[in-house]
Design a protein around this motif. Structure first.
Motif, mmCIF file in Angstrom:
data_model
loop_
_atom_site.group_PDB
_atom_site.id
_atom_site.type_symbol
_atom_site.label_atom_id
_atom_site.label_comp_id
_atom_site.label_asym_id
_atom_site.label_seq_id
_atom_site.Cartn_x
_atom_site.Cartn_y
_atom_site.Cartn_z
ATOM 1 N N SER A 338 0.825 -1.209 0.000
ATOM 2 C CA SER A 338 0.000 0.000 0.000
ATOM 3 C C SER A 338 0.857 1.255 0.000
ATOM 4 O O SER A 338 1.939 1.295 0.589
ATOM 5 C CB SER A 338 -0.903 -0.006 1.239
ATOM 6 O OG SER A 338 -1.467 1.263 1.472
ATOM 7 N N ASP A 339 0.367 2.299 -0.653
ATOM 8 C CA ASP A 339 1.033 3.612 -0.677
ATOM 9 C C ASP A 339 0.538 4.529 0.440
ATOM 10 O O ASP A 339 0.855 5.721 0.444
ATOM 11 C CB ASP A 339 0.779 4.312 -2.016
ATOM 12 C CG ASP A 339 1.577 3.697 -3.152
ATOM 13 O OD1 ASP A 339 2.619 3.073 -2.876
ATOM 14 O OD2 ASP A 339 1.156 3.845 -4.313
ATOM 15 N N GLN A 340 -0.215 3.996 1.389
ATOM 16 C CA GLN A 340 -0.846 4.830 2.407
ATOM 17 C C GLN A 340 0.164 5.690 3.159
ATOM 18 O O GLN A 340 -0.046 6.885 3.381
ATOM 19 C CB GLN A 340 -1.618 3.953 3.401
ATOM 20 C CG GLN A 340 -2.350 4.757 4.486
ATOM 21 C CD GLN A 340 -3.097 3.864 5.465
ATOM 22 O OE1 GLN A 340 -3.452 2.722 5.128
ATOM 23 N NE2 GLN A 340 -3.320 4.361 6.670
ATOM 24 N N GLY A 341 1.303 5.087 3.549
ATOM 25 C CA GLY A 341 2.305 5.850 4.286
ATOM 26 C C GLY A 341 2.868 6.993 3.472
ATOM 27 O O GLY A 341 3.041 8.105 3.982
ATOM 28 N N LEU A 342 3.145 6.739 2.199
ATOM 29 C CA LEU A 342 3.651 7.792 1.325
ATOM 30 C C LEU A 342 2.658 8.936 1.206
ATOM 31 O O LEU A 342 3.025 10.114 1.285
ATOM 32 C CB LEU A 342 3.941 7.222 -0.069
ATOM 33 C CG LEU A 342 5.327 6.640 -0.344
ATOM 34 C CD1 LEU A 342 5.357 6.047 -1.742
ATOM 35 C CD2 LEU A 342 6.406 7.690 -0.177
ATOM 36 N N ILE A 343 1.401 8.591 1.006
ATOM 37 C CA ILE A 343 0.360 9.605 0.847
ATOM 38 C C ILE A 343 0.239 10.460 2.105
ATOM 39 O O ILE A 343 0.181 11.686 2.052
ATOM 40 C CB ILE A 343 -0.984 8.936 0.496
ATOM 41 C CG1 ILE A 343 -0.883 8.270 -0.888
ATOM 42 C CG2 ILE A 343 -2.117 9.952 0.522
ATOM 43 C CD1 ILE A 343 -2.028 7.337 -1.215
ATOM 44 N N GLU A 344 0.215 9.801 3.274
ATOM 45 C CA GLU A 344 0.081 10.515 4.540
ATOM 46 C C GLU A 344 1.291 11.398 4.820
ATOM 47 O O GLU A 344 1.198 12.411 5.527
ATOM 48 C CB GLU A 344 -0.111 9.528 5.685
ATOM 49 C CG GLU A 344 -1.447 8.791 5.658
ATOM 50 C CD GLU A 344 -1.566 7.800 6.803
ATOM 51 O OE1 GLU A 344 -0.686 7.800 7.700
ATOM 52 O OE2 GLU A 344 -2.536 7.026 6.816
ATOM 53 N N SER A 345 2.456 11.015 4.289
ATOM 54 C CA SER A 345 3.690 11.726 4.601
ATOM 55 C C SER A 345 3.792 13.091 3.948
ATOM 56 O O SER A 345 4.645 13.905 4.320
ATOM 57 C CB SER A 345 4.897 10.890 4.187
ATOM 58 O OG SER A 345 5.033 10.858 2.774
ATOM 59 N N GLN A 346 2.944 13.379 2.973
ATOM 60 C CA GLN A 346 3.116 14.614 2.192
ATOM 61 C C GLN A 346 2.932 15.872 3.033
ATOM 62 O O GLN A 346 3.588 16.880 2.793
ATOM 63 C CB GLN A 346 2.137 14.607 1.009
ATOM 64 C CG GLN A 346 2.448 13.530 -0.012
ATOM 65 C CD GLN A 346 1.519 13.578 -1.202
ATOM 66 O OE1 GLN A 346 1.821 14.190 -2.222
ATOM 67 N NE2 GLN A 346 0.376 12.942 -1.066
ATOM 68 N N ASP A 347 2.062 15.803 4.041
ATOM 69 C CA ASP A 347 1.861 16.972 4.907
ATOM 70 C C ASP A 347 3.079 17.258 5.775
ATOM 71 O O ASP A 347 3.259 18.378 6.251
ATOM 72 C CB ASP A 347 0.642 16.751 5.818
ATOM 73 C CG ASP A 347 -0.669 16.786 5.038
ATOM 74 O OD1 ASP A 347 -0.679 17.339 3.928
ATOM 75 O OD2 ASP A 347 -1.653 16.237 5.557
ATOM 76 N N VAL A 348 3.929 16.236 5.970
ATOM 77 C CA VAL A 348 5.080 16.367 6.859
ATOM 78 C C VAL A 348 6.375 16.536 6.073
ATOM 79 O O VAL A 348 7.200 17.399 6.392
ATOM 80 C CB VAL A 348 5.179 15.145 7.796
ATOM 81 C CG1 VAL A 348 6.375 15.294 8.736
ATOM 82 C CG2 VAL A 348 3.897 14.940 8.570
ATOM 83 N N LEU A 349 6.557 15.720 5.048
ATOM 84 C CA LEU A 349 7.817 15.684 4.304
ATOM 85 C C LEU A 349 7.780 16.393 2.981
ATOM 86 O O LEU A 349 8.811 16.509 2.304
ATOM 87 C CB LEU A 349 8.247 14.222 4.109
ATOM 88 C CG LEU A 349 8.465 13.403 5.384
ATOM 89 C CD1 LEU A 349 8.826 11.970 5.030
ATOM 90 C CD2 LEU A 349 9.540 14.030 6.261
ATOM 91 N N GLY A 350 6.624 16.853 2.563
ATOM 92 C CA GLY A 350 6.526 17.545 1.304
ATOM 93 C C GLY A 350 5.860 16.700 0.233
ATOM 94 O O GLY A 350 5.714 15.484 0.377
ATOM 95 N N PRO A 351 5.422 17.320 -0.863
ATOM 96 C CA PRO A 351 4.680 16.630 -1.907
ATOM 97 C C PRO A 351 5.522 15.581 -2.629
ATOM 98 O O PRO A 351 6.757 15.684 -2.686
ATOM 99 C CB PRO A 351 4.269 17.748 -2.864
ATOM 100 C CG PRO A 351 5.267 18.847 -2.626
ATOM 101 C CD PRO A 351 5.630 18.759 -1.193
ATOM 102 N N LEU A 352 4.842 14.587 -3.191
ATOM 103 C CA LEU A 352 5.518 13.528 -3.925
ATOM 104 C C LEU A 352 5.816 13.925 -5.358
ATOM 105 O O LEU A 352 6.627 13.293 -6.027
ATOM 106 C CB LEU A 352 4.647 12.255 -3.932
ATOM 107 C CG LEU A 352 4.480 11.561 -2.564
ATOM 108 C CD1 LEU A 352 3.381 10.526 -2.627
ATOM 109 C CD2 LEU A 352 5.788 10.944 -2.132
ATOM 110 N N ALA A 353 5.138 14.936 -5.846
ATOM 111 C CA ALA A 353 5.370 15.364 -7.228
ATOM 112 C C ALA A 353 5.273 16.878 -7.324
ATOM 113 O O ALA A 353 4.797 17.536 -6.431
ATOM 114 C CB ALA A 353 4.325 14.727 -8.131
#
Length: 353
Positions: A338-353
């Motif tokens: 699942s990509d759930q962790g990556l998706i949730e991380s955007q508010d903390v670590l910055g956008p994925l794209a």
């Protein structure tokens, strides 16, 4: 240079885990850290078979080189400079991000897991060692004995934000050397490791697009950083990875980089603008420190105190059910994690794209 407004800089909640006067702020705030130091760490890490398997499995460094660099550097900077609540949240979400990086080793059999304590210890020590090495080679020089002792104690403290144990972190330079000597027989320059290392040495991939007239300058900067990073790598490591560079270049790049970094370090606002070219998401983390903006609470916590205050589990014990579900998906059902962790991380670590 990247746009930057002093008036938009927000103070951190507190001093985090180190604070003013610490050797961590001294070393990690020098411009060698987000450039040669960080690139060296990223390149050297790939010689560890489980780690490079995780990197290859997710393909993040290839599919989104610039955002991957930006997000990872932001996290490293947060550990050094950000408030304790923010760092604790980032460390917690990183466990969920890493839960995606699991699978079968492509060479030699077995499995890999980015949350494995041994892999996390390797990341921790290569990162902190590389930042210090670049500071010594291209910055002000070696730390005093007292400062170096404090530096490795701080490295152990920061290890509490990873799934590894701080007890496994050496506290001296000799201890660090012994760790790398112990790891050397386990390292491998597999085809995917060589591919990743050469890719990560291409600094131009993480620089922003520039007008046609500025491309020669951008390429020259990227080339200089590549040469400088390779010059920090021991010969045996370069030979293992098939990376070649003359001893003459190793020598000539030192004064060039020393002068360049010293000039950049003269003006904090210029330094922040230059940082923004490499990692826009890292600028808000570093800016309050560079500009001398005090936090809302002038206190320094330990990771244990922060976890107790904000209600986070130790990283090694965090999100065990979620990690088990990821494992069941990959090893039991043969599905992609699942990509759930990556998706949730955007508010903390910055956008994925």
């Amino acid at each position: 240079m990247a746009r930057f407004k002093r008036s938009e800089v927000q103070p951190h909640e507190d001093y985090g885990f180190f604070g003013p006067g610490s050797v961590v702020w001294k070393v990690w705030s020098y411009p060698t850290a987000p450039t040669v130091g960080f690139q060296r760490a990223s390149v050297v890490e790939e010689l560890d078979p489980p780690l490079v398997a995780a990197v290859h499995g997710t393909q993040g460094i290839y599919q989104r080189a610039r955002t991957r660099y930006d997000r990872t550097l932001r996290y490293f900077a947060m550990v050094a400079f950000a408030g304790s609540r923010e760092v604790s949240k980032a460390a917690d979400i990183l466990v969920k991000v890493h839960s995606k990086a699991i699978g079968e080793l492509p060479y030699g059999g077995g499995t890999y897991d980015a949350n494995d304590p041994a892999s996390q210890l390797w990341i921790q020590l290569t990162g902190w060692h590389s930042i210090l090495y670049a500071y010594e080679k291209y910055g002000p020089g070696k730390l005093t004995a007292r400062e170096e002792k404090e530096y490795w104690e701080a490295c152990a403290l920061a290890a509490e934000l990873q799934t590894c144990s701080p007890d496994d972190v050496p506290r001296t330079r000799d201890g660090i050397r012994a760790y790398f000597a112990q790891m050397r027989p386990r390292l491998s320059a597999s085809p995917i490791a060589r591919q990743a290392m050469n890719h990560l040495l291409r600094t131009e991939l993480v620089l922003p697009p520039v007008p046609l007239w500025a491309k020669p300058v951008s390429l020259a900067v990227a080339k200089a950083q590549r040469i400088a990073t390779i010059a920090t790598m021991p010969r045996w490591m370069r030979e293992m990875a098939g990376i070649r560079q003359s001893r003459l270049l190793d020598l000539l790049i030192v004064p060039v980089m020393k002068v360049s970094f010293a000039l950049a370090h003269l003006n904090p606002e210029v330094e922040l603008r230059l940082l923004g070219l490499l990692s826009p998401s890292t600028v808000p983390v570093v800016a309050p420190i560079k500009l001398g903006i005090p936090p809302r609470k002038e206190e320094v916590l330990t990771p244990a105190e922060a976890r107790a205050r904000y209600g986070y589990a130790k990283p090694a014990e965090a999100h065990l059910e979620f990690r088990a579900r990821q494992s069941a998906r990959v090893f039991g059902d043969g599905k992609a994690p699942s990509d759930q962790g990556l998706i949730e991380s955007q508010d903390v670590l910055g956008p994925l794209a």
